[in-house]
Scaffold this motif. Structure first.
Motif, PDB file in Angstrom:
ATOM      1  N   ASP A  80     -78.995 -49.081   5.285  1.00 55.21           N
ATOM      2  CA  ASP A  80     -78.399 -47.903   4.651  1.00 55.21           C
ATOM      3  C   ASP A  80     -78.372 -48.020   3.128  1.00 55.21           C
ATOM      4  N   GLU A  81     -78.715 -49.204   2.594  1.00 54.06           N
ATOM      5  CA  GLU A  81     -78.837 -49.374   1.145  1.00 54.06           C
ATOM      6  C   GLU A  81     -80.242 -49.037   0.655  1.00 54.06           C
ATOM      7  N   ILE A  82     -81.218 -49.014   1.571  1.00 50.58           N
ATOM      8  CA  ILE A  82     -82.620 -48.851   1.195  1.00 50.58           C
ATOM      9  C   ILE A  82     -82.947 -47.380   0.959  1.00 50.58           C
ATOM     10  N   ASP A 128     -86.143 -44.344   9.836  1.00 52.20           N
ATOM     11  CA  ASP A 128     -86.159 -43.103  10.629  1.00 52.20           C
ATOM     12  C   ASP A 128     -84.968 -43.056  11.586  1.00 52.20           C
ATOM     13  N   ILE A 129     -84.666 -44.208  12.196  1.00 49.75           N
ATOM     14  CA  ILE A 129     -83.512 -44.280  13.097  1.00 49.75           C
ATOM     15  C   ILE A 129     -82.232 -43.968  12.336  1.00 49.75           C
ATOM     16  N   LEU A 130     -82.118 -44.535  11.121  1.00 45.45           N
ATOM     17  CA  LEU A 130     -80.929 -44.306  10.308  1.00 45.45           C
ATOM     18  C   LEU A 130     -80.827 -42.841   9.883  1.00 45.45           C
ATOM     19  N   GLY A 133     -80.242 -40.587  12.983  1.00 51.78           N
ATOM     20  CA  GLY A 133     -79.042 -40.905  13.745  1.00 51.78           C
ATOM     21  C   GLY A 133     -79.305 -41.293  15.175  1.00 51.78           C
ATOM     22  N   VAL A 134     -80.506 -41.873  15.432  1.00 49.82           N
ATOM     23  CA  VAL A 134     -80.834 -42.299  16.792  1.00 49.82           C
ATOM     24  C   VAL A 134     -80.312 -43.705  16.998  1.00 49.82           C
ATOM     25  N   THR A 135     -79.318 -43.847  17.800  1.00 49.88           N
ATOM     26  CA  THR A 135     -78.734 -45.158  18.076  1.00 49.88           C
ATOM     27  C   THR A 135     -78.628 -45.362  19.576  1.00 49.88           C
ATOM     28  N   THR A 136     -78.553 -46.610  19.953  1.00 47.18           N
ATOM     29  CA  THR A 136     -78.407 -46.928  21.370  1.00 47.18           C
ATOM     30  C   THR A 136     -76.941 -47.101  21.702  1.00 47.18           C
TER      31      THR A 136
END
Length: 236
Positions: A80-82, A128-130, A133-136
């Motif tokens: 989330d810093e990138i 892309d996940i971040l 918002g695709v999380t498990t």
């Protein structure tokens, strides 16, 4: 330890560098954090203490040996810093870099091209996940119905199949070598592999490099390596 290193040795990473990094990462990884890939710097000259890039499902970790390899600096940035990642392919290797939301620029050069591509792909997937918002999320047992259970079993079987394929790929790249016979089965009639005398200069050089890796990993003896080297050099 060898089993833990297998999946990071598929693209010519330095085995000694990988072993040193993974031994230290065991104490650095957070709960539920998993290493996705490790890329190791490879300069044109001999790189005794290469820099490395480790990407996990939570962050990027830059590993830089110091004090003649006796110590190592770890600098990490959570996803989330990138702000963005970049990859530039040069004549000799590639340069992987990224920028943070606080305007920090980080760059590591002389990364082998295939390793840089793997790092760039993994980084894009994590960003892309971040972003999406695709999380498990875990499904409580009380919510699992007869309709959900079969899909979970299918997913589990798929993961097991992927892991089996990964080990098979490694076995093809790093064959087991016996101390009692040559590791390359060239005289078997069923084999389609070229004889050593029929190989091109580039193939002979690649073959010599492969024997050197086997020697460095302790899979063949020094005497065997010298014999293979003498044979190959006589044909170059």
């Amino acid at each position: 330890m060898i089993d833990n290193l297998k999946k990071f040795l598929n693209e010519e990473q330095d085995p000694k560098a990988i072993e040193k990094i993974t031994s230290k990462l065991n104490d650095l990884l957070m709960k539920n954090e998993e290493v996705g890939y490790i890329a190791v710097q490879k300069k044109p000259a001999i790189t005794v203490f290469p820099d490395s890039i480790v990407v996990t499902n939570k962050r990027i970790i830059i590993c830089q040996p110091k004090n003649m390899g006796l110590s190592m600096n770890f600098t990490d940035f959570t996803w989330d810093e990138i702000e963005g990642t970049f990859m530039k392919e040069n004549i000799l290797g590639s340069e992987f870099s990224f920028s943070t939301k606080t305007q920090i620029q980080v760059s590591i050069d002389y990364i082998p091209k295939i390793q840089a591509r793997k790092i760039a792909t993994f980084a894009k997937e994590q960003l892309d996940i971040l972003k999406n918002g695709v999380t498990t999320t875990a499904v409580p047992e009380s919510v699992i119905t007869e309709e959900i259970a079969p899909s979970l079993i299918e997913e589990s079987e798929l993961i097991e199949e992927m892991e089996t394929e990964e080990v098979t790929d490694f076995a093809e790249i790093m064959p087991v070598v016996s101390n009692y016979a040559e590791p390359i089965i060239e005289n078997t009639t069923a084999s389609t592999e070229k004889k050593t005398s029929e190989l091109t200069q580039d193939e002979l050089f690649a073959k010599l490099q492969n024997y050197k890796k086997l020697l460095d990993n302790g899979l063949i003896l020094q005497g065997e390596y010298d014999s293979f080297k003498k044979e190959i050099l006589s044909l170059m």
